[in-house]
Design a protein around this motif. Sequence first.
Motif, short mmCIF file in Angstrom:
data_model
loop_
_atom_site.label_atom_id
_atom_site.label_comp_id
_atom_site.label_asym_id
_atom_site.label_seq_id
_atom_site.Cartn_x
_atom_site.Cartn_y
_atom_site.Cartn_z
N LYS A 36 50.61 115.56 -72.14
CA LYS A 36 51.14 114.44 -73.20
C LYS A 36 49.92 113.67 -73.24
O LYS A 36 49.60 113.12 -74.30
N PHE A 117 51.00 117.93 -77.40
CA PHE A 117 52.03 117.09 -77.01
C PHE A 117 53.22 117.72 -77.06
O PHE A 117 54.20 117.66 -76.30
N LEU A 121 56.88 120.58 -74.41
CA LEU A 121 58.20 119.89 -74.43
C LEU A 121 59.17 120.74 -75.29
O LEU A 121 60.28 120.95 -75.00
N ASP A 127 54.57 121.70 -68.24
CA ASP A 127 53.12 121.29 -68.74
C ASP A 127 52.45 122.83 -69.36
O ASP A 127 53.27 123.74 -69.42
N LYS A 448 59.10 109.79 -79.37
CA LYS A 448 58.86 110.64 -78.09
C LYS A 448 57.52 110.11 -77.41
O LYS A 448 57.86 110.35 -76.31
N MET A 449 56.58 109.86 -78.37
CA MET A 449 55.23 109.52 -77.43
C MET A 449 55.36 108.47 -76.88
O MET A 449 54.82 108.22 -75.78
N GLU A 545 62.57 118.96 -76.83
CA GLU A 545 61.63 117.64 -76.54
C GLU A 545 62.66 116.46 -76.66
O GLU A 545 62.51 115.61 -76.05
N PRO A 551 59.07 107.74 -73.31
CA PRO A 551 58.55 109.09 -73.24
C PRO A 551 58.78 109.74 -71.97
O PRO A 551 59.30 109.15 -70.95
N ASN A 556 57.87 116.36 -67.62
CA ASN A 556 58.64 116.39 -68.63
C ASN A 556 60.10 116.15 -68.68
O ASN A 556 60.67 115.28 -69.12
#
Length: 599
Positions: A36, A117, A121, A127, A448-449, A545, A551, A556
């Motif tokens: 991310k 990114f 997700l 990852d 989301k970010m 996601e 975030p 995750n």
Amino acid sequence: MSSITVGSHAPDLSHADGHAHTQSFLSKYVFSKDHKVIGIQFLFSTLVWFLIGGLLALAVRWQIAWPWTKVPILNHLYAAEGGQMSPEAYTMLFTMHATVMIFLVIIPILAGAFGNFLIPLMIGADDMAFPTLNMLSYWFMWPAFIFLGASFFVEGGAAAFGWTSYAPGSSNVMTAPGSLHGQTLWLLGLVCVGISSMMGSVNYMTTIIQMRAPGMTMFRMPLTIWAMFITAILQAFALPVLTAALFMQLMDRLLGTGFFTPEGLVINNQTVAGGGQPLLWQHLFWFYSHPAVYIMILPAMGMVSDIIACFSRKPIFGYKPMVYAIAGIAGLGFIVWGHHMFISGMNPALGMTFMVSTMLIALPSAIKVFNWLGTMWGGKIQFTTPLLFAVGFVSMFIIGGLSGIFMAATPIDIFIHDTYFIVAHFHYVLFAGTVMGVFAAIYFWFPKMFGRQMSEFWGKVHFFFTFIALNCVFFPMHILLGQPRRYADTWHVSVFRHYQPVNEFITRSAIVLVSVQIIFIINFFYSIFFGKRVGRNPWHANGLEWQAPSPPGHGNFDFQPIVYRGPYEYNSPEVDEDYYPQNQPPPKDRPLASEDMGH
Ligand code: HEM
Ligand SMILES: [Cu+2]
């Protein structure tokens, strides 16, 4: 594919809250291995280059509209005598505009920023498969940034053979200004971009094949993931050819080989090492760069599909045909490169073959367009900013696709090759298409970010002005019939002089187009710090996601995602809400649903 083991690839829940280990600032934000953070690093870097590329474009346009007058501010870039731009500087500026936009913006923002990114997700992984490789793929962009950035300041200036870098000019030193160190740095820069892309693509393929959450079968993957997957395959097969060609050109320039120089060529009264073939460069370059134009749009197509389904509150129309269309576009993309070389003197039978294969690409492209329209048809459409940009993408891609079919016809292309019609075509697909798709994706996944939302009001203002301005810039280029591209001054060519009002209109619109991006920049940075805070799933979307925190922390997910269905079950009769997250067990099975794991 239900046999994916939870074991080693299951999210490591101890990481999920983001506080599991104490990390130094450097390892957390700079040399991070977290997909991310790497995605956001790519995003910031590419946005900075986007601004630089935009300013270069304005300098180019200024010269076309008002030839030989001093360009405000930017004239310092090329240290002109008396502030006037030289033809050589003009050539350098359009070369570097395209190089920056293609290799430092579009390709890395799609795969590097969003690929990174979103992939883990959306497939429910903690990852990427190779986090260190992932980190290196970002840091290999930096030599490219430095080589290409520094090339403006070296003797002779930056590269000046177009983004296509045609030989033999490019493969010999001192054939033109910009061909000294500038062109060498250009080649080195591109090699680094290539290494970065290759690392990314190996990682994306492995991650998507190996690390999907239980139940996430291939045909339950969102189209964004399909597009990223197929793009990664395209990269892996096309890039080695470009890399080899770049090295060959480097050797021609530095070691005296003559891969791309014909026998007996005299440059500056000297015969240079020859025996090679300038056309070989074109073949190698386009064998990569035609697939590359799809590398520059397929991920946007995937993201736009997800956004359109979400805001139409309907399943995507024809999910599997969409997947096959992406694969079809990618496969056909390898046998059409000759359409860039119709006037290179190729055998007419070969030209015919390239013409037919090129026209075939329009079929899967049209399938996608119909399916986007079919998805929206009868939907409960929510006119959010991401949807506006996504619909902008679809409508503009139609224009770019249609002009592509004109150019694919050899007899027509003979007349329009290297004119503004081509410039119109690729800006419709790349700016009006891909860049609009990227904006859609930024507005959509921003929550989301960063855990906050960008202003919808200013997003719509941004869309409105961008949409109008870009059409004012690029549409009139279709009617500048015969005006050659890459000429520093068409005004002095009497047959084109009557186009001057159109050229001035285009430049004025371009100034508006670049200026209104300030709205975006302010909205983006303001929202990172002061935007409205949102929960996990502000758009009520189905993808995995949206089930992670906003975030998401390191690792995750704060639970083990298990997937029960495809990503597009909006308005499902099985549930009361109009969305049905991929990890929500069917009502009859709740709370345990071990048998429905994706057969
Ligand atoms: C319907 C699908 C398409 C068709 C039939 C098509 C056809 C063509 C043809 C025949 C040319 C060469 C014209 C010439 O130089 O005389 C061309 C150029 C180009 N196309 Fe497309 N195209 C399509 C879609 C796309 C897409 C989706 C992109 C990018 C996302 C793209 C990007 C480009 C670029 C960048 C060039 C110009 C390269 C250069 O000379 O600098 N095209 N296209
Ligand atoms: Cu092409």
